[in-house]
Design a protein around this motif. Structure first.
Motif, PDB file in Angstrom:
ATOM      1  N   ASP A 188      46.768  42.580  29.322  1.00 26.59           N
ATOM      2  CA  ASP A 188      45.468  42.651  29.972  1.00 26.59           C
ATOM      3  C   ASP A 188      44.657  43.853  29.483  1.00 26.59           C
ATOM      4  O   ASP A 188      45.089  45.000  29.657  1.00 26.59           O
ATOM      5  CB  ASP A 188      45.678  42.752  31.482  1.00 26.59           C
ATOM      6  CG  ASP A 188      44.427  42.439  32.287  1.00 26.59           C
ATOM      7  OD1 ASP A 188      43.317  42.709  31.785  1.00 26.59           O
ATOM      8  OD2 ASP A 188      44.556  41.941  33.416  1.00 26.59           O
ATOM      9  N   LEU A 223      42.134  44.986  30.797  1.00 26.86           N
ATOM     10  CA  LEU A 223      41.646  45.660  32.002  1.00 26.86           C
ATOM     11  C   LEU A 223      40.133  45.844  32.027  1.00 26.86           C
ATOM     12  O   LEU A 223      39.621  46.876  32.439  1.00 26.86           O
ATOM     13  CB  LEU A 223      42.334  47.021  32.146  1.00 26.86           C
ATOM     14  CG  LEU A 223      43.523  47.038  33.102  1.00 26.86           C
ATOM     15  CD1 LEU A 223      44.414  48.247  32.855  1.00 26.86           C
ATOM     16  CD2 LEU A 223      43.031  47.052  34.548  1.00 26.86           C
ATOM     17  N   ILE A 254      39.283  43.090  37.215  1.00 30.46           N
ATOM     18  CA  ILE A 254      40.406  42.673  38.044  1.00 30.46           C
ATOM     19  C   ILE A 254      40.050  41.347  38.709  1.00 30.46           C
ATOM     20  O   ILE A 254      38.997  41.215  39.333  1.00 30.46           O
ATOM     21  CB  ILE A 254      40.724  43.714  39.134  1.00 30.46           C
ATOM     22  CG1 ILE A 254      41.146  45.047  38.496  1.00 30.46           C
ATOM     23  CG2 ILE A 254      41.801  43.207  40.068  1.00 30.46           C
ATOM     24  CD1 ILE A 254      42.492  45.031  37.832  1.00 30.46           C
ATOM     25  N   SER A 257      44.977  38.721  37.599  1.00 27.95           N
ATOM     26  CA  SER A 257      45.497  40.009  37.134  1.00 27.95           C
ATOM     27  C   SER A 257      46.878  40.271  37.726  1.00 27.95           C
ATOM     28  O   SER A 257      47.138  39.948  38.882  1.00 27.95           O
ATOM     29  CB  SER A 257      44.547  41.138  37.539  1.00 27.95           C
ATOM     30  OG  SER A 257      43.260  40.953  36.981  1.00 27.95           O
ATOM     31  N   LYS A 258      47.737  40.870  36.940  1.00 26.30           N
ATOM     32  CA  LYS A 258      49.082  41.211  37.407  1.00 26.30           C
ATOM     33  C   LYS A 258      49.078  42.611  38.004  1.00 26.30           C
ATOM     34  O   LYS A 258      49.689  43.544  37.479  1.00 26.30           O
ATOM     35  CB  LYS A 258      50.085  41.096  36.258  1.00 26.30           C
ATOM     36  CG  LYS A 258      50.242  39.673  35.736  1.00 26.30           C
ATOM     37  CD  LYS A 258      51.298  39.591  34.651  1.00 26.30           C
ATOM     38  CE  LYS A 258      51.486  38.152  34.165  1.00 26.30           C
ATOM     39  NZ  LYS A 258      52.514  38.060  33.106  1.00 26.30           N
ATOM     40  N   VAL A 271      48.141  47.252  36.820  1.00 33.19           N
ATOM     41  CA  VAL A 271      48.004  46.359  35.662  1.00 33.19           C
ATOM     42  C   VAL A 271      48.549  47.026  34.402  1.00 33.19           C
ATOM     43  O   VAL A 271      49.203  46.376  33.574  1.00 33.19           O
ATOM     44  CB  VAL A 271      46.538  45.931  35.464  1.00 33.19           C
ATOM     45  CG1 VAL A 271      46.390  45.097  34.193  1.00 33.19           C
ATOM     46  CG2 VAL A 271      46.051  45.128  36.664  1.00 33.19           C
ATOM     47  N   SER A 286      52.163  46.608  34.435  1.00 34.44           N
ATOM     48  CA  SER A 286      52.508  45.237  34.050  1.00 34.44           C
ATOM     49  C   SER A 286      52.413  45.065  32.537  1.00 34.44           C
ATOM     50  O   SER A 286      53.245  44.383  31.920  1.00 34.44           O
ATOM     51  CB  SER A 286      51.581  44.242  34.753  1.00 34.44           C
ATOM     52  OG  SER A 286      51.781  44.254  36.144  1.00 34.44           O
TER      53      SER A 286
END
Length: 323
Positions: free
Chosen positions: A291, A293, A296, A300-301, A308, A311
């Protein structure tokens, strides 16, 4: 100090009541510091800037973002009300080179305090240093003509160390814009920098020993992260997530994947995963999310920047065979 206009509810309140209310007006206003009426209005261009403003500003700021969750920020076009919002901001926080329409609107804005995060750390160039042609990256640089440094990579927030440098600059800008709350801004900045230092430590330790150092991703947004932790990023599409790779670039990536024992092709949440999945299928590789980023969403994790990024670390460890 802002003194609110207070109106007695009945005539019986009289002069004594008016006097008492006048005396208490200052304390009432001071106590209301942190309410919508008294907070510094900060407009952030997209999520990485919003996160900084919220974490550092705390209760003393009211933060709005020009890029709503789920919107790909590179292609954002502002609505008239958003342009007006810029003029009313106490502070604008943005990153030049990511969103051309936003950059133009901010230049024309009447706001007194404008903070370009790209000026708070050193920008670098990524894409051609490793000897590969990286035609996708060249297309990406053209797409982002007009960045703070011509062709420089603007994705500084994906390196926790550079992001911490930006955070320090944002903190100082908030202190200047709202000196009455400078002590709190400094305290919040220190707390955020400490969290980012911790994140950096996790990445250093987590990626210290891996089976391979190469990862392939649709969006070449991870140049700073790769450089920080000794990895090799191979971007399919370059700095612009919507640009299409050439057949020659796809052929190069297939060869790189075989030579460097790449296991995974990464795609992201806000852009199409079609190219990544096609490349993975043709080369017998797995796919996963890395991601960038830029926003969000429910896909999103994690609920914020730190979660994130953690993750992302887990995904990189798995793909690179971390030991």
């Amino acid at each position: 100090m802002n003194v609110r206009r207070l109106i007695p509810t009945t005539a019986a309140a009289g002069a004594v009541a008016l006097g008492l209310m006048a005396v208490s007006a200052c304390s009432t206003s001071d106590a209301a510091e942190g309410s919508n009426g008294d907070r510094l209005k900060v407009v952030a261009s997209f999520y990485p800037m919003q996160y900084l403003a919220e974490e550092i500003g705390g209760d003393h700021v009211s933060v709005s973002t020009l890029t709503q969750p789920g919107v790909e920020p590179h292609d954002l076009e502002l609505k008239p009300r958003q342009t007006a919002e810029l003029n009313e901001a106490g502070l604008i926080l943005y990153l030049k080179g990511i969103q051309p329409a936003v950059d133009k609107a901010i230049t024309q804005s009447e706001a007194k305090n404008k903070v370009d995060a790209a000026t708070l750390t050193e920008l670098e160039h990524h894409g051609t240093e490793d000897g590969h042609s990286h035609e996708g990256e060249e297309a990406g640089h053209d797409e982002h003509a007009g960045e703070g440094e011509a062709g420089a990579d603007p994705h500084i927030w994906l390196d926790p160390v550079k992001y911490a440098e930006v955070a320090k600059g944002v903190g100082k800008s908030l202190e200047k814009a709202d000196p009455d709350n400078a002590a709190d801004y400094k305290k919040n900045t220190d707390a955020l920098v400490k969290k980012l230092d911790g994140l950096n430590g996790k990445y250093q330790q987590g990626l210290k020993t891996t089976a391979t150092k190469t990862f392939i991703t649709t969006h070449a947004a991870f140049g700073y992260l790769a450089e920080r932790y000794g990895l090799d990023q191979e971007g399919i599409a370059g700095l612009d997530p919507e640009s299409e790779p050439s057949p020659a670039r796809i052929k190069d990536l297939q060869a790189i994947a075989k030579k460097d024992k790449v296991s995974t092709v990464f795609f992201e949440t806000l852009a199409s995963d079609k190219t990544a999945k096609t490349l993975a299928k043709d080369t017998g590789l797995k796919t996963d999310v890395l991601d960038p980023l830029e926003g969000i969403t429910d896909k999103s994790k994690g609920d914020d920047y730190i979660e994130v990024m953690e993750s992302n670390l887990t995904a990189l460890q798995k793909a690179l065979g971390a030991k």
